[in-house]
Write a protein that holds these residues in place. Structure first.
Motif, PDB file in Angstrom:
ATOM      1  N   TRP A   1     -14.851  -0.364  19.805  1.00 50.70           N
ATOM      2  CA  TRP A   1     -14.291  -0.173  18.474  1.00 50.70           C
ATOM      3  C   TRP A   1     -13.553  -1.424  18.043  1.00 50.70           C
ATOM      4  O   TRP A   1     -12.870  -2.056  18.832  1.00 50.70           O
ATOM      5  N   ALA A   2     -13.657  -1.718  16.770  1.00 46.80           N
ATOM      6  CA  ALA A   2     -12.790  -2.706  16.143  1.00 46.80           C
ATOM      7  C   ALA A   2     -11.953  -1.931  15.132  1.00 46.80           C
ATOM      8  O   ALA A   2     -12.490  -1.230  14.279  1.00 46.80           O
ATOM      9  N   ILE A   3     -10.647  -2.015  15.256  1.00 47.18           N
ATOM     10  CA  ILE A   3      -9.738  -1.331  14.346  1.00 47.18           C
ATOM     11  C   ILE A   3      -9.367  -2.314  13.244  1.00 47.18           C
ATOM     12  O   ILE A   3      -8.826  -3.383  13.514  1.00 47.18           O
ATOM     13  N   LEU A   4      -9.680  -1.950  11.996  1.00 45.88           N
ATOM     14  CA  LEU A   4      -9.482  -2.837  10.851  1.00 45.88           C
ATOM     15  C   LEU A   4      -8.403  -2.275   9.944  1.00 45.88           C
ATOM     16  O   LEU A   4      -8.385  -1.079   9.654  1.00 45.88           O
TER      17      LEU A   4
ATOM     18  N   GLU B   1       3.292   5.983   7.814  1.00 49.06           N
ATOM     19  CA  GLU B   1       4.624   5.702   7.304  1.00 49.06           C
ATOM     20  C   GLU B   1       5.028   4.270   7.652  1.00 49.06           C
ATOM     21  O   GLU B   1       4.882   3.825   8.784  1.00 49.06           O
ATOM     22  N   GLY B   2       5.499   3.544   6.668  1.00 47.33           N
ATOM     23  CA  GLY B   2       5.927   2.168   6.878  1.00 47.33           C
ATOM     24  C   GLY B   2       4.795   1.159   6.863  1.00 47.33           C
ATOM     25  O   GLY B   2       5.016  -0.018   7.088  1.00 47.33           O
ATOM     26  N   SER B   3       3.571   1.606   6.595  1.00 50.17           N
ATOM     27  CA  SER B   3       2.425   0.709   6.576  1.00 50.17           C
ATOM     28  C   SER B   3       1.823   0.661   5.176  1.00 50.17           C
ATOM     29  O   SER B   3       1.820   1.656   4.463  1.00 50.17           O
ATOM     30  N   LYS B   4       1.321  -0.498   4.793  1.00 51.51           N
ATOM     31  CA  LYS B   4       0.686  -0.650   3.492  1.00 51.51           C
ATOM     32  C   LYS B   4      -0.825  -0.732   3.621  1.00 51.51           C
ATOM     33  O   LYS B   4      -1.507  -1.144   2.698  1.00 51.51           O
ATOM     34  N   THR B   5      -1.351  -0.357   4.780  1.00 49.76           N
ATOM     35  CA  THR B   5      -2.788  -0.448   5.008  1.00 49.76           C
ATOM     36  C   THR B   5      -3.355   0.864   5.529  1.00 49.76           C
ATOM     37  O   THR B   5      -2.660   1.648   6.160  1.00 49.76           O
ATOM     38  N   LEU B   6      -4.637   1.071   5.245  1.00 47.89           N
ATOM     39  CA  LEU B   6      -5.414   2.138   5.875  1.00 47.89           C
ATOM     40  C   LEU B   6      -6.038   1.560   7.133  1.00 47.89           C
ATOM     41  O   LEU B   6      -6.224   0.357   7.250  1.00 47.89           O
ATOM     42  N   THR B   7      -6.399   2.419   8.044  1.00 46.58           N
ATOM     43  CA  THR B   7      -7.075   1.977   9.254  1.00 46.58           C
ATOM     44  C   THR B   7      -8.516   2.460   9.227  1.00 46.58           C
ATOM     45  O   THR B   7      -8.778   3.633   8.968  1.00 46.58           O
TER      46      THR B   7
ATOM     47  N   ILE C   1     -16.274  -7.165   5.323  1.00 43.78           N
ATOM     48  CA  ILE C   1     -16.951  -5.901   5.064  1.00 43.78           C
ATOM     49  C   ILE C   1     -17.875  -6.078   3.860  1.00 43.78           C
ATOM     50  O   ILE C   1     -17.451  -6.569   2.816  1.00 43.78           O
ATOM     51  N   TYR C   2     -19.132  -5.670   4.037  1.00 47.03           N
ATOM     52  CA  TYR C   2     -20.129  -5.767   2.964  1.00 47.03           C
ATOM     53  C   TYR C   2     -20.361  -4.373   2.398  1.00 47.03           C
ATOM     54  O   TYR C   2     -21.080  -3.575   2.979  1.00 47.03           O
TER      55      TYR C   2
END
Length: 99
Positions: free
Chosen positions: A19-22, A63-69, A91-92
């Protein structure tokens, strides 16, 4: 010999799929979909890009994050990608109509 609480009895490591977590910023989240193709470049092998597919996008912000995973799955059998290494991803997404 006895097994103590918290003692590791064995480790399972399978590199067949990795997995690569983005982390995806909020303003880009609507552009990303499950199934989008990803080109991943590892910091350990910058001259060998990997291809992957987004398999899962978390539906909420932590919480406390400005990103989705998002999680991208790639084949680990043919690549020497160390577990825990940092990656950069492109990401394409599919074409979108606009004004």
């Amino acid at each position: 010999m006895y097994v103590q609480k918290g003692q590791a009895t064995f480790n399972v490591v399978r590199h067949a799929s990795v997995w690569a977590i983005l982390n995806i910023f909020q303003e880009d989240a609507a552009l990303i979909q499950k199934g989008d193709k990803v080109q991943i470049v590892s910091e350990t092998h910058p001259d060998e890009p990997f291809t992957a597919t987004i398999s899962y996008i978390e539906p909420l912000f932590r919480e406390g994050s400005k990103t989705l995973t998002a999680r991208a799955v790639l084949d680990g059998t043919n690549h020497n990608l160390p577990i825990g290494s940092r990656v950069t991803a492109t990401i394409y997404g599919a074409a979108r109509s606009a004004w």
